[in-house]
Design an enzyme around this catalytic site. Sequence first.
Site, PDB file in Angstrom:
ATOM      1  N   HIS A 223      56.668 -57.982  54.437  1.00 55.10           N
ATOM      2  CA  HIS A 223      57.903 -58.274  53.713  1.00 55.10           C
ATOM      3  C   HIS A 223      59.007 -58.525  54.723  1.00 55.10           C
ATOM      4  O   HIS A 223      59.028 -57.895  55.789  1.00 55.10           O
ATOM      5  CB  HIS A 223      58.268 -57.095  52.798  1.00 55.10           C
ATOM      6  CG  HIS A 223      59.274 -57.439  51.742  1.00 55.10           C
ATOM      7  ND1 HIS A 223      60.622 -57.464  51.990  1.00 55.10           N
ATOM      8  CD2 HIS A 223      59.110 -57.793  50.442  1.00 55.10           C
ATOM      9  CE1 HIS A 223      61.253 -57.803  50.870  1.00 55.10           C
ATOM     10  NE2 HIS A 223      60.357 -58.017  49.929  1.00 55.10           N
TER      11      HIS A 223
ATOM     12  N   ASP B 215      53.557 -57.490  45.420  1.00 53.24           N
ATOM     13  CA  ASP B 215      52.643 -58.517  44.921  1.00 53.24           C
ATOM     14  C   ASP B 215      51.178 -58.126  45.046  1.00 53.24           C
ATOM     15  O   ASP B 215      50.328 -58.689  44.352  1.00 53.24           O
ATOM     16  CB  ASP B 215      52.872 -59.838  45.670  1.00 53.24           C
ATOM     17  CG  ASP B 215      54.233 -60.423  45.379  1.00 53.24           C
ATOM     18  OD1 ASP B 215      54.629 -60.430  44.209  1.00 53.24           O
ATOM     19  OD2 ASP B 215      54.902 -60.866  46.330  1.00 53.24           O
TER      20      ASP B 215
END
Length: 376
Positions: A258, A312
């Site tokens: 991320h 995700d």
Amino acid sequence: MKVYAGLAGIPVVKSSISYIDGEKGILEYRGIPIQELVENSSYLETSYLLVFGKLPSKDELSRFINDIKNNLYLDDSVLKFLKDIPSSTHPMKVLQSIIPVLSSKDPNTDVLDEKHHYSSLVNLLGQVPTIIASWKRIQEGKEPVEPDPELSYSGNFLYMMRGEKPDELEERIFDKCLILHAEHTINASTFTAIVVASTLADFYSAVSSAVGSLSGRLHGGANERVFYMLSAIKDIDDIPAIIDKKLKNKERIMGFGHRVYKTYDPRAKLIKQMLQEISSIKGDSKLLKVAMEFEKVATQRLKEKKIYPNIDFYSGVLYSLLGIPPAFYTPVFAMARISGWIAHCKEYIKENKLFRPTQIYDGGHNIHYIPPEKRG
């Protein structure tokens, strides 16, 4: 003059909407830890908190929920529009194209008026889930399912998607998923929304543009790709070789890493817990076992780089157990993020400044036009 590609690390706004500490794995909405909201709040209450800066009173929340329920139903012209779209169209394209049309039914057109902020919010929160669910049914050659105002917000969406009412567990877990996706500071789609809002375009235009930004594979859509990646693994014993091959080829491992978090994404932890809960009750844990082994191996390979699972990685697997098809994972993300996008637009235009970045020109000068017959 230096170019800051992608504006990486460049503050563009001051905001009191959400806070992230990427080193410690902290996410807060209006100062409240995300874990507390997931445990105690609802998606609609959290949406009110994000947009209006406070938890609503009992009467405020009741009015807010009722106003959204009154906006669940689609106008006949919108349904006709949906039925006329080629059935192969991706739901994100459908959503981006139809959101501006919804503004025609909103009497509050002045983006600087608080009435527009409220009416656009309840209109979009009401109609976008119905649009997504209706498009899923239309793609399948079925008639859309009418909203049931007796159901909760999340329960109603699952009902319209599937044609059968969800159980309490499905309803509760999906609502928590929406909370986790509702807001995440200034990312690509949120930045897109406030850039459009800075022109004083209405919030429908801003949200439509944000949907377009979210549809890109580097922003939304990762959970869909994670689902397909995990589903393609036939044997758990193959996972180390699969990961090593990806690392050797410098391929991105979807669902890992991320731009902000340098530790485990706090949203991913919560999604994983919910997935474990629903898998154990439904007795469907095959893909969960694959995902957990993949996480174990990938984390071992990547921990020195501080790369961990993000939201995700597990969300697509969870949505699959709720009966949501992969092509609709990102539309669900968009549906949840409406309140976050509108919160940022509302906040930004209070002290509005039209975005007008500059550039560094690196082309030629004094180049003369050559007629077509003299070109080589």
